[in-house]
Design a protein around this motif. Sequence first.
Motif, mmCIF file in Angstrom:
data_model
loop_
_atom_site.group_PDB
_atom_site.id
_atom_site.type_symbol
_atom_site.label_atom_id
_atom_site.label_comp_id
_atom_site.label_asym_id
_atom_site.label_seq_id
_atom_site.Cartn_x
_atom_site.Cartn_y
_atom_site.Cartn_z
ATOM 1 N N LYS A 63 0.819 -1.213 0.000
ATOM 2 C CA LYS A 63 0.000 0.000 0.000
ATOM 3 C C LYS A 63 0.853 1.264 0.000
ATOM 4 O O LYS A 63 0.640 2.180 -0.799
ATOM 5 C CB LYS A 63 -0.914 0.011 1.237
ATOM 6 C CG LYS A 63 -1.743 -1.242 1.405
ATOM 7 C CD LYS A 63 -2.608 -1.178 2.645
ATOM 8 C CE LYS A 63 -1.865 -1.171 3.965
ATOM 9 N NZ LYS A 63 -1.204 -2.409 4.343
ATOM 10 N N THR A 64 1.824 1.278 0.916
ATOM 11 C CA THR A 64 2.669 2.468 1.005
ATOM 12 C C THR A 64 3.506 2.634 -0.261
ATOM 13 O O THR A 64 3.715 3.750 -0.742
ATOM 14 C CB THR A 64 3.571 2.380 2.255
ATOM 15 O OG1 THR A 64 2.735 2.306 3.401
ATOM 16 C CG2 THR A 64 4.477 3.580 2.373
ATOM 17 N N THR A 65 3.957 1.522 -0.798
ATOM 18 C CA THR A 65 4.746 1.602 -2.028
ATOM 19 C C THR A 65 3.917 2.239 -3.146
ATOM 20 O O THR A 65 4.400 3.127 -3.864
ATOM 21 C CB THR A 65 5.211 0.192 -2.448
ATOM 22 O OG1 THR A 65 5.900 -0.402 -1.353
ATOM 23 C CG2 THR A 65 6.126 0.257 -3.649
ATOM 24 N N GLN A 105 1.316 11.336 4.593
ATOM 25 C CA GLN A 105 2.019 10.105 4.894
ATOM 26 C C GLN A 105 1.600 9.490 6.221
ATOM 27 O O GLN A 105 1.010 10.137 7.067
ATOM 28 C CB GLN A 105 3.522 10.372 4.899
ATOM 29 C CG GLN A 105 3.912 11.171 3.682
ATOM 30 C CD GLN A 105 5.256 10.822 3.124
ATOM 31 O OE1 GLN A 105 5.741 9.717 3.278
ATOM 32 N NE2 GLN A 105 5.866 11.767 2.447
ATOM 33 N N GLN A 106 1.942 8.219 6.367
ATOM 34 C CA GLN A 106 1.525 7.422 7.516
ATOM 35 C C GLN A 106 1.876 8.115 8.841
ATOM 36 O O GLN A 106 1.084 8.171 9.751
ATOM 37 C CB GLN A 106 2.200 6.054 7.434
ATOM 38 C CG GLN A 106 1.604 5.029 8.348
ATOM 39 C CD GLN A 106 1.957 3.609 7.884
ATOM 40 O OE1 GLN A 106 2.553 3.413 6.835
ATOM 41 N NE2 GLN A 106 1.578 2.629 8.660
ATOM 42 N N TYR A 107 3.101 8.590 8.935
ATOM 43 C CA TYR A 107 3.490 9.367 10.094
ATOM 44 C C TYR A 107 3.665 10.780 9.592
ATOM 45 O O TYR A 107 4.260 10.976 8.542
ATOM 46 C CB TYR A 107 4.784 8.825 10.688
ATOM 47 C CG TYR A 107 4.604 7.399 11.129
ATOM 48 C CD1 TYR A 107 3.949 7.119 12.320
ATOM 49 C CD2 TYR A 107 5.013 6.345 10.320
ATOM 50 C CE1 TYR A 107 3.728 5.825 12.703
ATOM 51 C CE2 TYR A 107 4.798 5.036 10.705
ATOM 52 C CZ TYR A 107 4.159 4.776 11.902
ATOM 53 O OH TYR A 107 3.926 3.501 12.284
ATOM 54 N N ASP A 184 -2.221 7.849 3.921
ATOM 55 C CA ASP A 184 -1.661 6.541 4.264
ATOM 56 C C ASP A 184 -1.930 6.251 5.736
ATOM 57 O O ASP A 184 -1.292 6.816 6.616
ATOM 58 C CB ASP A 184 -0.153 6.532 3.979
ATOM 59 C CG ASP A 184 0.418 5.118 3.992
ATOM 60 O OD1 ASP A 184 -0.331 4.182 4.334
ATOM 61 O OD2 ASP A 184 1.605 4.954 3.663
ATOM 62 N N GLU A 185 -2.882 5.385 5.994
ATOM 63 C CA GLU A 185 -3.263 4.996 7.351
ATOM 64 C C GLU A 185 -3.374 6.187 8.292
ATOM 65 O O GLU A 185 -2.673 6.264 9.299
ATOM 66 C CB GLU A 185 -2.275 3.955 7.894
ATOM 67 C CG GLU A 185 -2.233 2.767 6.965
ATOM 68 C CD GLU A 185 -1.595 1.531 7.583
ATOM 69 O OE1 GLU A 185 -1.464 1.492 8.807
ATOM 70 O OE2 GLU A 185 -1.252 0.627 6.820
ATOM 71 N N PRO A 186 -4.267 7.097 7.961
ATOM 72 C CA PRO A 186 -4.326 8.332 8.763
ATOM 73 C C PRO A 186 -4.946 8.112 10.135
ATOM 74 O O PRO A 186 -4.781 8.927 11.019
ATOM 75 C CB PRO A 186 -5.217 9.246 7.921
ATOM 76 C CG PRO A 186 -6.100 8.317 7.164
ATOM 77 C CD PRO A 186 -5.267 7.100 6.886
HETATM 78 MG MG MG Z 1 2.517 1.151 4.951
#
Ligand code: MG
Lengths: 525, 317
Positions: A63-65, A105-107, A184-186
């Motif tokens: 997913k992140t990619t 982004q995720q973080y 991304d996974e907020p």
């Molecule tokens: Mg990820």
Amino acid sequence: MNDVEVNKSLFLNAHNLSRPTIPLLRVKGISKRFGNVIALDDVSLDIYDGEIHALLGENGAGKTTLANILYGIYQPDSGYIELSGRKIKLGTPQDAISYGIVLVQQYPMLIDKMTVAENLALSIKDLGYLSSVRKIYGLIREISIKYDISLEPEMIVSNLSFSEKQYVELLRALILNAKILILDEPTTMLTTYERRKLFVILRKLIDEGRAVVLITHKVSEALEVSDRITVLRRGAVVSSRPKSEYDYNELVKLIMGSNVNDVTPVKYIHRQRSAPPEDVLVIKELNVANDIGLIAVRNVSLSVKAGEIVGIAGVSGNGQKELAEAIVGLRRVRSGRIVLSGVDVTNKEPYERIKNGLAYIPEDRLKYGIVGEMSVAENFILKNYKAFSKLLFINMRKVMDFASKNIDLYHIVTRSPLERAKVLSGGNIQKLIVSRELGLNTKVVLAHNPTLGLDIASAKLVHNELLNVRDRGAGILLISEDLDEVIKLSDRILVMYRGSIVYDVSRDKLSIGDIEKAMLGLLNA
Amino acid sequence: MDVDSFVIGNFIYLTLKNAVPLILASSGEAVSERAGVINLGVEGSMLVGALTGVITTLITGNVWLGFLAGGLAGLALALLHGLISVLFGGNQIVSGLAIAMIGGGITALVGRAYVGRSLFGLRPPPIYPYEVPGPDHLKPILSSVLKQDIMVFISIVIPLLITYMLFRTKLGSAIRACGENPVIAESLGVNVITTRLVAVGLGGFLSGLGGAYLSLGVVGSWVENLTAGMGWIAVGLVPLAMWIPSRTLLTSYLMAALISTSYMLQGRIGVSSYFLVMIPYITTVVMLSIVSIERFKVRLGAPSALGKPYIREERLG
Ligand SMILES: [Mg+2]
Ligand SMILES: Nc1ncnc2c1ncn2[C@@H]1O[C@H](COP(=O)(O)OP(=O)(O)OP(=O)(O)O)[C@@H](O)[C@H]1O
């Protein structure tokens, strides 16, 4: 937008199923390898305006990619991307931004020491390099008000909570006038309330004709908020349909494929003990300072008994990090005592604590959990390499066997035990750490956000492992921002707020409402 | 003439002059370090600047062109550091030391022909070329300021401008972002490589300018190893100034006062002149040791990514 277009988009929102033929963003046949690992395998999907598109998949699914490719951070090995039917090249994030694609982004990716406005200024092309950052204060305030986000441009990012930082990222996307927002996974670190609020904003965004891509591994979340769901498994798209065509169980199956049977349900059984067991971890009137010398942990006293899980709930940034670091010996304490199985280890080296049976599952996995440049196999034996060595030499075959066994047991996705640990996906790194730490003869476990960012299967696995070591008689201190997790696992629940324990309740007397209030500092008011 | 006011005037005059190269070089280095790049080549940039300044002034007969050329020479050498450490991701310490040595070597070689060549009539003129007015006993003090050249005043304005740039403008935010976390900076839309090169270049230009002032404004000729460690002191002043260019004014004047004192005491008190000359260096070493303690560094606001190379397409986490 002229009248005709307004009418068209209204029409489309009312009839979600009748789609125009040209999607806003079309991903076609994208593949990406890292060495031998195929992160993405011929991925195609269509993203439409006015829709929240959920991207579901377990840890390491890619997913992140994919998000990074859409934002120009990684280049695909093959395949292409079309925006409104036109092929585009995304060489850098700047390219992506110029096409209206923005990634949250995720973080939060923000510079902590700078203000909100300074961070945002960096992304605004129209702002000249020598212009004052103050010029965008008005713009920031205007957009914050429009979306009901309470942020001021002069605020220093390090003083913001996690969700506030995420809002800064959202503001950034809005200031850049993103047509396509990828998140991304907020919701990983958000409370229920904050999550709801975020979804309201996302709805508002798509009503304006934007597209939102919501990356998550929470099935319920995808079902709750999205219009369309794409499931990724091992880098490939296994399904991409409107939400209404899925149900929960089907989604779980799609996400996990053949692994679905491996998910043993967690037995959250809390045993009644007869004799009161001894304390394995005692903390007395602990005071700890943070990086800039301010007191972050105030007079904290607590104890954990053998065979017990004590959970500390709280919004991140209330001293949890400093408390955890003090317990493992990565941070000096100002005053107070830390006693491990009867041994006073206050301000002793981390090694002394490990020797006395402390296992640590850190929040910052990359920094404290693994040695990124070393192989997966080596990371497995960091703490008990002696068991694998004879005289001065490490028996690598034994290590490899051990590593391979663990890799299978925990379903760690890696191309080989010799892969550098830091290239594993977040979830897989966590599985590595948990298996190493809990495999030891531990008496006390300090687990800090142990399932942050893990998929259902991995999270359950971690929970099962924690419950197993508890049943073997270890005491566990669980510091977590995930309230559900704390409630599910803990025998006793404490709440940390502004460095103090403000609430302390045993499992049978707990009230979720009170805990949530305590977390927001509203209980004693 | 009153001896006391003469001594005081002399002290002020020397201090103001000696501070100029320190201010320029250390405020420039502060910018470079704010972007995350330590440039230990300051000494080299200063030497190259000093010699180029002399040569250009001798050839063109114009001292301002000399300053400009000095700055550009310092910039060129710093960009070599940028090439190695920013573009190719090399070790900043090694590259910086190499630059310092290259600067020393080249100037020793090329400078031989210029040693002792007088810049008579070519040095920057005082801002007040006339007889200083006022009562006799105040004259030395007044002239210590009025007889300075314009560079002394420009060197006060430059750190203020740079501080404004660093903390108020978008460029400044970009530079600081590169020094805090280049990966995040890049993802926010900053071109880290370019920004770091700009910061290193600006630092080099100011070091070169400072060097040129040393030869053209202070000494008035070229001698081998003219800077005699000034560049290293300038690097040491950066953490003391907490990486804030305007504060380098304060630290540079303090250091310059110390240097002037050690000059003026030579031969007057019963302490070896070698020891007196050492004082500024010893002070630098002591203060540097104190501020390099990790805890102090964090409190002083050291850029988090200082000294770390940035390489693209690494895993973001
Ligand atoms: Mg990820
Ligand atoms: N820079 C890299 N170098 C090597 N391998 C990588 C790199 N980035 C990702 N990978 C690999 O690609 C795969 C997919 O990773 P990715 O981070 O996209 O997963 P994800 O779906 O976001 O997982 P998670 O939910 O854990 O965040 C993983 O196996 C990971 O190890």
